[in-house]
Design a protein around this motif. Structure first.
Motif, PDB file in Angstrom:
ATOM      1  N   MET A   1     -14.490  -0.388  10.704  1.00 29.00           N
ATOM      2  CA  MET A   1     -13.264  -0.599  10.972  1.00 29.00           C
ATOM      3  C   MET A   1     -13.085  -2.366  10.619  1.00 29.00           C
ATOM      4  SD  MET A   1     -10.205   0.533  11.182  1.00 29.00           S
ATOM      5  CE  MET A   1      -8.684   0.120  11.463  1.00 29.00           C
ATOM      6  N   PRO A   2     -13.688  -3.268  11.095  1.00 28.50           N
ATOM      7  CA  PRO A   2     -13.530  -4.473  10.939  1.00 28.50           C
ATOM      8  C   PRO A   2     -13.800  -4.876   9.428  1.00 28.50           C
ATOM      9  CG  PRO A   2     -14.794  -4.166  13.025  1.00 28.50           C
ATOM     10  CD  PRO A   2     -14.878  -2.739  12.279  1.00 28.50           C
ATOM     11  N   ALA A   3     -14.981  -4.281   8.757  1.00 26.58           N
ATOM     12  CA  ALA A   3     -15.393  -4.441   7.500  1.00 26.58           C
ATOM     13  C   ALA A   3     -14.154  -3.950   6.403  1.00 26.58           C
ATOM     14  CB  ALA A   3     -16.486  -3.843   7.016  1.00 26.58           C
ATOM     15  N   ALA A   4     -13.581  -2.846   6.717  1.00 20.86           N
ATOM     16  CA  ALA A   4     -12.443  -2.419   6.104  1.00 20.86           C
ATOM     17  C   ALA A   4     -11.118  -3.333   6.304  1.00 20.86           C
ATOM     18  CB  ALA A   4     -12.167  -0.884   6.737  1.00 20.86           C
ATOM     19  N   VAL A   5     -10.934  -3.907   7.248  1.00 22.32           N
ATOM     20  CA  VAL A   5      -9.891  -4.925   7.409  1.00 22.32           C
ATOM     21  C   VAL A   5     -10.071  -6.103   6.580  1.00 22.32           C
ATOM     22  CG1 VAL A   5      -8.813  -6.307   8.929  1.00 22.32           C
ATOM     23  CG2 VAL A   5      -9.282  -4.068   9.455  1.00 22.32           C
TER      24      VAL A   5
ATOM     25  N   TYR B   1      -7.383  -7.684  14.371  1.00 23.31           N
ATOM     26  CA  TYR B   1      -7.613  -7.506  12.966  1.00 23.31           C
ATOM     27  C   TYR B   1      -6.633  -8.470  12.402  1.00 23.31           C
ATOM     28  CZ  TYR B   1      -9.973  -3.252  14.679  1.00 23.31           C
ATOM     29  OH  TYR B   1     -10.796  -2.397  15.086  1.00 23.31           O
ATOM     30  N   GLU B   2      -5.594  -8.772  12.932  1.00 19.92           N
ATOM     31  CA  GLU B   2      -4.883  -9.951  12.037  1.00 19.92           C
ATOM     32  C   GLU B   2      -5.453 -11.046  11.884  1.00 19.92           C
ATOM     33  OE1 GLU B   2      -2.210 -12.224  10.289  1.00 19.92           O
ATOM     34  OE2 GLU B   2      -2.089 -10.351  10.678  1.00 19.92           O
ATOM     35  N   LYS B   3      -6.313 -11.306  13.163  1.00 20.61           N
ATOM     36  CA  LYS B   3      -7.389 -12.527  12.940  1.00 20.61           C
ATOM     37  C   LYS B   3      -8.489 -12.571  11.918  1.00 20.61           C
ATOM     38  CE  LYS B   3      -6.889 -15.683  15.295  1.00 20.61           C
ATOM     39  NZ  LYS B   3      -6.099 -17.141  14.919  1.00 20.61           N
ATOM     40  N   ILE B   4      -8.929 -11.236  11.738  1.00 18.47           N
ATOM     41  CA  ILE B   4      -9.989 -11.094  10.814  1.00 18.47           C
ATOM     42  C   ILE B   4      -9.467 -11.303   9.468  1.00 18.47           C
ATOM     43  CG2 ILE B   4     -11.426  -9.395   9.779  1.00 18.47           C
ATOM     44  CD1 ILE B   4     -12.108  -8.162  12.833  1.00 18.47           C
ATOM     45  N   SER B   5      -8.332 -10.536   9.187  1.00 22.64           N
ATOM     46  CA  SER B   5      -7.655 -10.683   7.824  1.00 22.64           C
ATOM     47  C   SER B   5      -7.348 -12.027   7.397  1.00 22.64           C
ATOM     48  CB  SER B   5      -6.607  -9.802   7.951  1.00 22.64           C
ATOM     49  OG  SER B   5      -5.872  -9.775   6.502  1.00 22.64           O
ATOM     50  N   GLU B   6      -6.709 -12.880   8.267  1.00 21.90           N
ATOM     51  CA  GLU B   6      -6.450 -14.266   8.146  1.00 21.90           C
ATOM     52  C   GLU B   6      -7.601 -15.023   7.828  1.00 21.90           C
ATOM     53  OE1 GLU B   6      -3.670 -17.692  10.314  1.00 21.90           O
ATOM     54  OE2 GLU B   6      -4.160 -15.870  11.507  1.00 21.90           O
ATOM     55  N   ARG B   7      -8.837 -14.960   8.813  1.00 20.84           N
ATOM     56  CA  ARG B   7      -9.764 -15.780   8.241  1.00 20.84           C
ATOM     57  C   ARG B   7     -10.519 -15.368   7.028  1.00 20.84           C
ATOM     58  NH1 ARG B   7     -13.561 -15.702  13.992  1.00 20.84           N
ATOM     59  NH2 ARG B   7     -11.833 -16.844  15.336  1.00 20.84           N
ATOM     60  N   VAL B   8     -10.506 -14.327   6.602  1.00 22.09           N
ATOM     61  CA  VAL B   8     -11.184 -13.782   5.312  1.00 22.09           C
ATOM     62  C   VAL B   8     -10.209 -14.477   4.200  1.00 22.09           C
ATOM     63  CG1 VAL B   8     -11.289 -11.992   3.558  1.00 22.09           C
ATOM     64  CG2 VAL B   8     -12.000 -11.520   5.870  1.00 22.09           C
ATOM     65  N   GLU B   9      -9.054 -14.648   4.263  1.00 19.95           N
ATOM     66  CA  GLU B   9      -8.052 -15.295   3.523  1.00 19.95           C
ATOM     67  C   GLU B   9      -8.289 -16.656   3.272  1.00 19.95           C
ATOM     68  OE1 GLU B   9      -4.812 -13.572   1.528  1.00 19.95           O
ATOM     69  OE2 GLU B   9      -3.988 -12.333   3.165  1.00 19.95           O
ATOM     70  N   GLN B  10      -8.482 -17.280   4.708  1.00 16.28           N
ATOM     71  CA  GLN B  10      -8.691 -18.682   4.757  1.00 16.28           C
ATOM     72  C   GLN B  10      -9.939 -19.107   3.777  1.00 16.28           C
ATOM     73  OE1 GLN B  10      -8.694 -19.670   8.903  1.00 16.28           O
ATOM     74  NE2 GLN B  10      -6.386 -19.795   8.953  1.00 16.28           N
ATOM     75  N   ARG B  11     -10.909 -18.053   4.002  1.00 15.77           N
ATOM     76  CA  ARG B  11     -12.253 -18.360   3.246  1.00 15.77           C
ATOM     77  C   ARG B  11     -11.979 -18.585   1.996  1.00 15.77           C
ATOM     78  NH1 ARG B  11     -17.655 -16.825   5.658  1.00 15.77           N
ATOM     79  NH2 ARG B  11     -18.901 -17.013   4.118  1.00 15.77           N
ATOM     80  N   TYR B  12     -11.074 -17.618   1.383  1.00 15.40           N
ATOM     81  CA  TYR B  12     -10.758 -17.957  -0.062  1.00 15.40           C
ATOM     82  C   TYR B  12      -9.573 -18.487  -0.741  1.00 15.40           C
ATOM     83  CZ  TYR B  12     -14.333 -14.411   0.019  1.00 15.40           C
ATOM     84  OH  TYR B  12     -15.706 -13.786   0.398  1.00 15.40           O
TER      85      TYR B  12
END
Length: 266
Positions: A241-245, A117-128
């Motif tokens: 859950m991943p979408a919520a993260v 989930y840390e990786k998912i959250s980090e990738r989302v932030e990198q995208r923006y």
């Protein structure tokens, strides 16, 4: 950029609430377009989901016995009022069990799947555009803080669940107002839990989360309540859950005044 700055809400409270719901939908869209993120996120939630489904099934199986256990005062009543009180007690037990189950499911899943989930959250932030003021977060330190903060939030939810359980015995109110209050409280706790990773990357802890999310409470509740309702759907917690993260990363950026539109690519 000062990562502790909080944007001033501009729209109406209702509009901000639904914008929070929209952040979950955006997280779902990001997640659906990224098969690797889907695989990363589903496994921890699936493992935890099987365990919690078994626990809730056990609660359903023994709910009649538990309802009788918590209503000893009705033992000598005639059949109709005794059965009515115990049906209400059973419904209250299932409702509070569901509330605590949803909140503890999130806490346990975030701990079990912390690297994913840390990786998912980090990738989302990198995208923006990345994380302004990002700090180094060692894995074991992050995991320890996540466990401690999750235990605090779960303890709070259990303490809140006790008066809700008692209120569940009140006719009409227990079957109408109490579920709504439970969803709002559950949504707030879920929002606090889910934004943990993006806040840790900014060097911010649980008290900072409370302060920042309270600054735009309608948006935070819109996101959290939407997640809570989705988690009540069978298999909803595992799939969402991943979408919520991902949505929590967007919520963090919005409230801190950081862009949630894709960064321009050279």
């Amino acid at each position: 950029m000062d990562t502790t700055r909080v944007t001033a809400p501009a729209a109406s409270a209702v509009g901000r609430f639904f914008s929070g719901v929209g952040l979950l939908l955006r997280g779902l869209a990001l997640y659906a377009r990224s098969p690797r993120l889907m695989l990363l996120g589903i496994l921890p939630a699936l493992i935890t989901g099987v365990l919690f489904l078994g626990a809730f099934a056990a609660l359903v199986y023994f709910v009649d016995d538990l309802a009788a256990l918590v209503t000893p005062f009705a033992d000598d009543w005639s059949a109709t009022p005794r059965n009515l009180v115990r049906v209400m007690a059973g419904l209250a037990l299932l409702g509070i069990g569901g509330l605590v189950g949803v909140l503890t499911f999130t806490a346990v899943t975030l701990v079990v799947g912390d690297p994913f989930y840390e990786k998912i959250s980090e990738r989302v932030e990198q995208r923006y555009g990345g994380t302004p003021g990002e700090v180094e977060v060692p894995f074991w330190g992050s995991l320890r803080r996540s466990v401690v903060d999750s235990l605090r939030l779960v303890a709070i939810s259990v303490l809140i669940g006790i008066p809700l359980f008692v209120a569940g015995f009140i006719p009409v109110v227990g079957q109408t107002v109490v579920p709504v209050v439970g969803a709002v409280i559950g949504g707030w706790v879920l929002a606090l839990e889910l934004v943990g990773a993006p806040f840790y990357r900014r060097g911010m802890r649980l008290p900072d989360r409370r302060r920042v999310l309270r600054a735009d409470l309608p948006t935070s509740l819109g996101f959290g309540v939407a997640v809570f309702v989705c988690f009540l759907i069978p298999l909803g917690a595992v799939l969402i859950m991943p979408a919520a993260v991902a949505g929590a990363a967007l919520l963090t950026r919005r409230i801190l005044g950081q862009p949630i539109e894709e960064a321009a690519r050279p």
